[in-house]
Motif scaffolding. Structure first.
Motif, PDB file in Angstrom:
ATOM      1  N   GLN A   1       0.854  -1.179   0.000  1.00  0.00           N
ATOM      2  CA  GLN A   1       0.000   0.000   0.000  1.00  0.00           C
ATOM      3  C   GLN A   1       0.894   1.234   0.000  1.00  0.00           C
ATOM      4  N   LEU A   2       0.487   2.255  -0.757  1.00  0.00           N
ATOM      5  CA  LEU A   2       1.237   3.504  -0.796  1.00  0.00           C
ATOM      6  C   LEU A   2       0.306   4.658  -0.465  1.00  0.00           C
ATOM      7  N   THR A   3       0.798   5.573   0.355  1.00  0.00           N
ATOM      8  CA  THR A   3       0.040   6.791   0.613  1.00  0.00           C
ATOM      9  C   THR A   3       0.301   7.762  -0.546  1.00  0.00           C
ATOM     10  N   TYR A   4      -0.478   8.832  -0.591  1.00  0.00           N
ATOM     11  CA  TYR A   4      -0.242   9.838  -1.626  1.00  0.00           C
ATOM     12  C   TYR A   4       1.155  10.431  -1.496  1.00  0.00           C
ATOM     13  N   ARG A   5       1.612  10.640  -0.274  1.00  0.00           N
ATOM     14  CA  ARG A   5       2.958  11.194  -0.059  1.00  0.00           C
ATOM     15  C   ARG A   5       4.019  10.241  -0.619  1.00  0.00           C
ATOM     16  N   GLU A   6       3.894   8.943  -0.322  1.00  0.00           N
ATOM     17  CA  GLU A   6       4.863   7.959  -0.804  1.00  0.00           C
ATOM     18  C   GLU A   6       4.826   7.836  -2.330  1.00  0.00           C
ATOM     19  N   LEU A   7       3.629   7.789  -2.886  1.00  0.00           N
ATOM     20  CA  LEU A   7       3.481   7.703  -4.337  1.00  0.00           C
ATOM     21  C   LEU A   7       4.139   8.897  -5.010  1.00  0.00           C
ATOM     22  N   ASP A   8       3.851  10.082  -4.507  1.00  0.00           N
ATOM     23  CA  ASP A   8       4.405  11.304  -5.093  1.00  0.00           C
ATOM     24  C   ASP A   8       5.927  11.316  -4.996  1.00  0.00           C
ATOM     25  N   ALA A   9       6.462  10.931  -3.851  1.00  0.00           N
ATOM     26  CA  ALA A   9       7.915  10.927  -3.661  1.00  0.00           C
ATOM     27  C   ALA A   9       8.591   9.956  -4.632  1.00  0.00           C
ATOM     28  N   LYS A  10       8.051   8.755  -4.758  1.00  0.00           N
ATOM     29  CA  LYS A  10       8.643   7.760  -5.657  1.00  0.00           C
ATOM     30  C   LYS A  10       8.526   8.194  -7.123  1.00  0.00           C
ATOM     31  N   ALA A  11       7.392   8.762  -7.482  1.00  0.00           N
ATOM     32  CA  ALA A  11       7.211   9.241  -8.855  1.00  0.00           C
ATOM     33  C   ALA A  11       8.164  10.407  -9.133  1.00  0.00           C
ATOM     34  N   ASN A  12       8.381  11.270  -8.148  1.00  0.00           N
ATOM     35  CA  ASN A  12       9.319  12.388  -8.319  1.00  0.00           C
ATOM     36  C   ASN A  12      10.742  11.874  -8.515  1.00  0.00           C
ATOM     37  N   GLN A  13      11.138  10.860  -7.749  1.00  0.00           N
ATOM     38  CA  GLN A  13      12.478  10.299  -7.910  1.00  0.00           C
ATOM     39  C   GLN A  13      12.651   9.730  -9.320  1.00  0.00           C
ATOM     40  N   LEU A  14      11.634   9.018  -9.787  1.00  0.00           N
ATOM     41  CA  LEU A  14      11.700   8.476 -11.143  1.00  0.00           C
ATOM     42  C   LEU A  14      11.758   9.609 -12.158  1.00  0.00           C
ATOM     43  N   ALA A  15      10.967  10.637 -11.960  1.00  0.00           N
ATOM     44  CA  ALA A  15      10.942  11.771 -12.887  1.00  0.00           C
ATOM     45  C   ALA A  15      12.312  12.437 -12.970  1.00  0.00           C
ATOM     46  N   HIS A  16      12.974  12.638 -11.827  1.00  0.00           N
ATOM     47  CA  HIS A  16      14.311  13.237 -11.830  1.00  0.00           C
ATOM     48  C   HIS A  16      15.303  12.339 -12.580  1.00  0.00           C
ATOM     49  N   ARG A  17      15.212  11.043 -12.345  1.00  0.00           N
ATOM     50  CA  ARG A  17      16.107  10.091 -13.041  1.00  0.00           C
ATOM     51  C   ARG A  17      15.880  10.174 -14.548  1.00  0.00           C
ATOM     52  N   LEU A  18      14.619  10.220 -14.956  1.00  0.00           N
ATOM     53  CA  LEU A  18      14.298  10.287 -16.384  1.00  0.00           C
ATOM     54  C   LEU A  18      14.726  11.619 -16.996  1.00  0.00           C
ATOM     55  N   ARG A  19      14.554  12.703 -16.248  1.00  0.00           N
ATOM     56  CA  ARG A  19      14.993  14.018 -16.740  1.00  0.00           C
ATOM     57  C   ARG A  19      16.499  13.989 -17.005  1.00  0.00           C
ATOM     58  N   GLY A  20      17.237  13.327 -16.121  1.00  0.00           N
ATOM     59  CA  GLY A  20      18.681  13.200 -16.305  1.00  0.00           C
ATOM     60  C   GLY A  20      19.063  12.404 -17.543  1.00  0.00           C
ATOM     61  N   LEU A  21      18.146  11.574 -18.011  1.00  0.00           N
ATOM     62  CA  LEU A  21      18.395  10.775 -19.213  1.00  0.00           C
ATOM     63  C   LEU A  21      17.874  11.454 -20.478  1.00  0.00           C
ATOM     64  N   GLY A  22      17.298  12.642 -20.326  1.00  0.00           N
ATOM     65  CA  GLY A  22      16.834  13.372 -21.501  1.00  0.00           C
ATOM     66  C   GLY A  22      15.336  13.354 -21.744  1.00  0.00           C
ATOM     67  N   VAL A  23      14.570  12.828 -20.811  1.00  0.00           N
ATOM     68  CA  VAL A  23      13.118  12.821 -20.978  1.00  0.00           C
ATOM     69  C   VAL A  23      12.580  14.205 -20.648  1.00  0.00           C
ATOM     70  N   GLY A  24      11.743  14.706 -21.501  1.00  0.00           N
ATOM     71  CA  GLY A  24      11.122  16.006 -21.318  1.00  0.00           C
ATOM     72  C   GLY A  24       9.800  16.033 -22.049  1.00  0.00           C
ATOM     73  N   PRO A  25       9.262  17.217 -22.270  1.00  0.00           N
ATOM     74  CA  PRO A  25       7.967  17.334 -22.934  1.00  0.00           C
ATOM     75  C   PRO A  25       7.919  16.592 -24.271  1.00  0.00           C
ATOM     76  N   GLU A  26       6.872  15.815 -24.408  1.00  0.00           N
ATOM     77  CA  GLU A  26       6.550  15.070 -25.625  1.00  0.00           C
ATOM     78  C   GLU A  26       7.532  13.949 -25.957  1.00  0.00           C
ATOM     79  N   VAL A  27       8.408  13.598 -25.039  1.00  0.00           N
ATOM     80  CA  VAL A  27       9.321  12.478 -25.252  1.00  0.00           C
ATOM     81  C   VAL A  27       8.609  11.211 -24.791  1.00  0.00           C
ATOM     82  N   ARG A  28       8.611  10.196 -25.640  1.00  0.00           N
ATOM     83  CA  ARG A  28       7.935   8.940 -25.316  1.00  0.00           C
ATOM     84  C   ARG A  28       8.887   7.988 -24.593  1.00  0.00           C
ATOM     85  N   VAL A  29       8.335   7.324 -23.580  1.00  0.00           N
ATOM     86  CA  VAL A  29       9.115   6.407 -22.753  1.00  0.00           C
ATOM     87  C   VAL A  29       8.351   5.096 -22.650  1.00  0.00           C
TER      88      VAL A  29
END
Length: 189
Positions: A76-104
């Motif tokens: 089970q994940l709370t909204y806080r946990e979900l948001d934190a994990k999604a943010n970590q993934l987002a930062h990792r993806l941004r570092g790999l070049g993912v941005g607006p309209e980039v498909r993953v």
């Protein structure tokens, strides 16, 4: 009682409008119709049209951070946990070049990671391409080639089902870099 009431409404409508198609006749009383269509549904003007899924999740985090957001048999994940994990993934993806309209590509089992993966890709500004590991390899190869994304979000044990790709795999179950990323939302241009 409610079914009998609906049947009564239907019979009255048939008697008053015998030439009307059955599918066009009402089943609900005026009070029930008012409740369903007006009281339980806010006017469209109350729902922000520009809201993105990440923005709506972030708003929910501010309102009820400890409420359950994802419930699976394993976790089970709370909204806080979900948001934190999604943010970590987002930062990792941004570092790999993912941005607006980039498909993953997103190839994970139906666990909490499916929600984390989709939300993280959206928070990075990208668009996710769902990949089912049970698809034929040729179809998966075509989807990955068409996506042309710099990253692929997956479970490590599903990578062997996927054809080779130039996308960098980010495995939600084993990528050590994820834990090093900030838990705050990334800035997306």
């Amino acid at each position: 009682q409610r079914m009998a009431g609906h049947f009564g409404v239907l019979l009255e409508a048939i008697a008053s409008e015998p030439n009307t198609r059955l599918g066009d006749l009402p089943l609900l009383t005026d009070a029930e119709r008012q409740q369903l269509l007006v009281e339980w549904n806010p006017p469209a003007s109350q729902v922000p049209r520009e809201s993105s899924i990440p923005a709506m999740v972030e708003a929910q985090v501010r309102r009820t951070p400890d409420a359950l957001a994802v419930i699976t048999p394993e976790r089970q994940l709370t909204y806080r946990e979900l948001d934190a994990k999604a943010n970590q993934l987002a930062h990792r993806l941004r570092g790999l070049g993912v941005g607006p309209e980039v498909r993953v590509g997103l190839c994970v089992e139906r666990t909490e990671d499916l929600v984390i993966g989709a939300l993280g890709i959206l928070k990075a500004g990208g668009a996710y391409v769902p990949l089912d590991s049970s698809y034929p390899r040729e179809r998966l190869g075509w989807l990955l080639e068409d996506a042309q994304g710099p990253a692929l979000v997956a479970h490590s044990h599903l990578l062997s089902a996927l054809p080779e790709t130039s996308a960098t795999p980010v495995c939600l179950d084993s990528d050590a870099e994820l834990a090093k990323q900030p838990t705050t939302a990334p800035v997306v241009d």
